[in-house]
Design a protein around this motif. Structure first.
Motif, PDB file in Angstrom:
ATOM      1  N   ASP A 228       0.837  -1.205   0.000  1.00  0.00           N
ATOM      2  CA  ASP A 228       0.000   0.000   0.000  1.00  0.00           C
ATOM      3  C   ASP A 228       0.875   1.260   0.000  1.00  0.00           C
ATOM      4  OD1 ASP A 228       0.736  -0.748   2.611  1.00  0.00           O
ATOM      5  OD2 ASP A 228      -1.040   0.139   3.522  1.00  0.00           O
TER       6      ASP A 228
ATOM      7  N   ARG B 137     -13.862   0.925   2.694  1.00  0.00           N
ATOM      8  CA  ARG B 137     -13.052  -0.285   2.728  1.00  0.00           C
ATOM      9  C   ARG B 137     -13.584  -1.239   3.793  1.00  0.00           C
ATOM     10  NH1 ARG B 137      -6.902  -0.283   5.269  1.00  0.00           N
ATOM     11  NH2 ARG B 137      -6.697  -2.538   5.490  1.00  0.00           N
ATOM     12  N   ASP B 252      -7.181  -1.346   1.043  1.00  0.00           N
ATOM     13  CA  ASP B 252      -5.917  -0.927   1.637  1.00  0.00           C
ATOM     14  C   ASP B 252      -5.071  -0.195   0.595  1.00  0.00           C
ATOM     15  OD1 ASP B 252      -3.742  -0.711   3.294  1.00  0.00           O
ATOM     16  OD2 ASP B 252      -3.205  -2.830   3.249  1.00  0.00           O
ATOM     17  N   ASP B 256      -5.073   4.207  -0.222  1.00  0.00           N
ATOM     18  CA  ASP B 256      -3.785   4.908  -0.105  1.00  0.00           C
ATOM     19  C   ASP B 256      -3.393   5.570  -1.418  1.00  0.00           C
ATOM     20  OD1 ASP B 256      -3.350   4.533   2.570  1.00  0.00           O
ATOM     21  OD2 ASP B 256      -2.269   2.656   2.321  1.00  0.00           O
TER      22      ASP B 256
HETATM   23 MG   LIG Z   1      -3.123   1.070   3.465  1.00  0.00          MG
END
Ligand SMILES: [Mg+2]
Ligand SMILES: [Mg+2]
Lengths: 371, 371
Positions: A228, B137, B252, B256
């Motif tokens: 990520d 998420r 995830d 980001d």
């Molecule tokens: Mg993340």
């Protein structure tokens, strides 16, 4: 004199045949001007093979692929063969079978920004100018292939969907080795990406990459990065990267993110490599990242650059012909620098050209560079 | 008169306490100027709790969290507590326990570009100006939690690392419901992302989201997108998105990516929500996306905006105080519009200020907006 180099051509569907035709012209040029001869066999794959034989890849074509030094593929798929009910009757099944039978575990996805196309990106020119990343994605393991998998009924109207992420020591080592070896020919820096903080398969990945690095590749700089964070760092400062190695799933996402960052999907090649054999050769398949673009197929509008650059990778990785690979890449750069653009990369102030004219121009540049 | 609103403050480590102090000031302001009173309890979490009690979250603090209407967290972690050998002794363990015990399955990650900060992105201003995406998420399921998992010795020097991606109907429905309900208060568009083409868990995800949509949310526009294409489309045309819902792992990565696209991690809030209870409330935790930044801790340099915006989310989602949430957001926008910047978002021609001065300015703007 060494035996001729054996190539299997699989033009496939949509724009595949017309972009592959430009590669033929470069092969003829190499024969005439550089005394490099290829034995080219041609076959059908994808929708074209479904139409002709009822299967997306027939056994004879697979045998040709196994016998070839390298396979060059155009593109597969199109609305004509959209048949989601039977996965084996999809054009993509032909490509998946090739990858599996040739054991192509290392997918090389360069993300390169050509100076002439720096404005095509949604990123600022200052951020991506000169970008040259090589992403190595593991291609035959991980959660897309692991067992058990499936959807089951668990009662009370509830269902449960399962997939299994699994990697072994040797699967990790062989793809990491490809990355380290590539880095040695580039800028000697590898970023390995996983989620070792929350996944044991990622922790094993990190440990095995570290071990291989210590055993054999200490001359290469190794960094570990959570995937990520990798997705963020690609955007924040993409030029910090040289080679990235990651698993099948993270590679799927990150290679596409990096590809879109370049702004020109029509320019991006790829290679998929198998294990080295006793003679130092390895099974290999080269193909552009773009799809079959059925809407413009047969209209001489397609951009042949990604396929030509895939052939440059083929020259470099399958035949060790660095000089010729570099010449082909340089020719494409020069043609773009001169303002020639196919429709997909057209921009204000540039000259729009057909597939064939792009090929003509690249051949002229090759002549210049060779003289 | 309704009972006071119960808030648990967990400032945590690093810059956590100083950015949370600015939230206290806004709470005092709401009490004085808007007659809205909160009962604030404070506790320790992360490294601060490890130092005081030897655990990253003690039972009494967890009990306070369970009894609160909402939890506001600063940040956890720092080099002082880097102890990779024992996962339970890491500051992050406190946060993970909170998420688990409160059942916080829906992680809301807005990616918003403030006009005043549009140049902070590595993307071109024209591409990201006005960006306002909400990524939902799934946070308590999927491959980060599935069993079986682990690393095993399989002989001949080989090891095998396994994780399990698993989702059930109800896990998918409850998080999709959050996304659809959010979309109703926004632009009524949801993109659901998975890899249904290669993962059965993704196929189940797609089927269940489709079913819930047909049953209850036909007034919302639903799109399905493969997660790798999602990573590309975010870069190509980010403003096509309103709400994105996706699983734990893809979320995830994609949240980001979207966060970094805004260029200002110091501005990004988050919320994590649990299941609705009988009274229509739901467990909730709010925290900035940024970390504890130990290098600048205690120096009055940190950017309090992400934490203040997290509190705005708290006002909106836990207390239905849309007017006050909007006022706080607008105050921050105005202060940025006036040229005030903490160090992390400093740019040429702007005025650099401390954490406290940023708080002062935001309170002054609140006064203006309230008058
Ligand atoms: Mg993340
Ligand atoms: Mg992909």
């Amino acid at each position: 004199m060494p035996a001729n180099k054996k190539l299997l051509f699989l033009p496939g569907d949509g724009i595949g045949p017309e972009v592959m035709r430009q590669v033929r012209r470069v092969i003829d040029w190499l024969d005439r001007k550089r005394n490099v001869t290829f034995d080219v066999t041609e076959g059908l794959v994808g929708g074209a093979a479904l139409d002709a034989y009822g299967v997306a890849l027939k056994d004879e074509t697979l045998a040709d692929a196994l016998a070839a030094d390298a396979v060059l593929l155009g593109a597969v798929g199109g609305p004509k063969w959209d048949n989601p009910s039977d996965y084996t009757k999809r054009p993509e099944a032909g490509l998946l079978m090739l990858r599996k039978e040739l054991g192509l575990f290392a997918n090389l996805r360069p993300a390169v920004v050509f100076d002439a196309l720096v404005d095509a990106s949604t990123l600022k020119p200052d951020v991506i100018r000169g970008l040259d990343i090589m992403i190595v994605r593991e291609l035959t393991g991980g959660v897309y292939f692991g067992e058990p998998r499936g959807i089951s009924d668990i009662g009370n109207g509830e269902r449960r969907g399962v997939n299994t992420q699994v990697y072994t020591t040797s699967e990790i080592r062989r793809v990491a080795r490809v990355a380290f070896e590539l880095a040695r020919k580039r800028n000697r820096k590898v970023h390995s990406m996983e989620k070792a903080n929350v996944m044991e398969s990622g922790l094993l990945w990190r440990q095995e990459v570290t071990k291989l690095h210590q055993e054999e590749f200490q001359d290469v700089e190794l960094h570990h990065m959570y995937a990520d964070n990798g997705a963020m760092q690609l955007l924040k400062n993409p030029r910090q990267f040289d080679v990235i190695v990651t698993d099948n799933l993270f590679g799927d996402i990150l290679s596409d993110e990096a590809a879109m960052m370049t702004g020109s999907l029509g320019m991006l090649p790829s290679a998929s490599l198998g294990a080295p054999d006793a003679n130092g050769g390895r099974k290999a398949l080269y193909e552009p990242v773009h799809g079959s673009a059925p809407d413009i197929a047969g209209k001489d509008l397609a951009n042949p650059c990604a396929t030509l650059l895939s052939f440059a990778m083929c020259l470099r990785y399958s035949f060790d012909m660095e000089a010729e690979a570099g010449m082909l890449e340089k020719s494409i750069q020069n043609v773009l620098g001169g303002g020639m653009r196919t429709a997909d990369i057209m921009a204000p102030g540039m000259a729009r050209c057909s597939t064939t004219v792009m090929g003509d121009s690249i051949l002229r540049e090759l002549d210049k560079l060779a003289s």
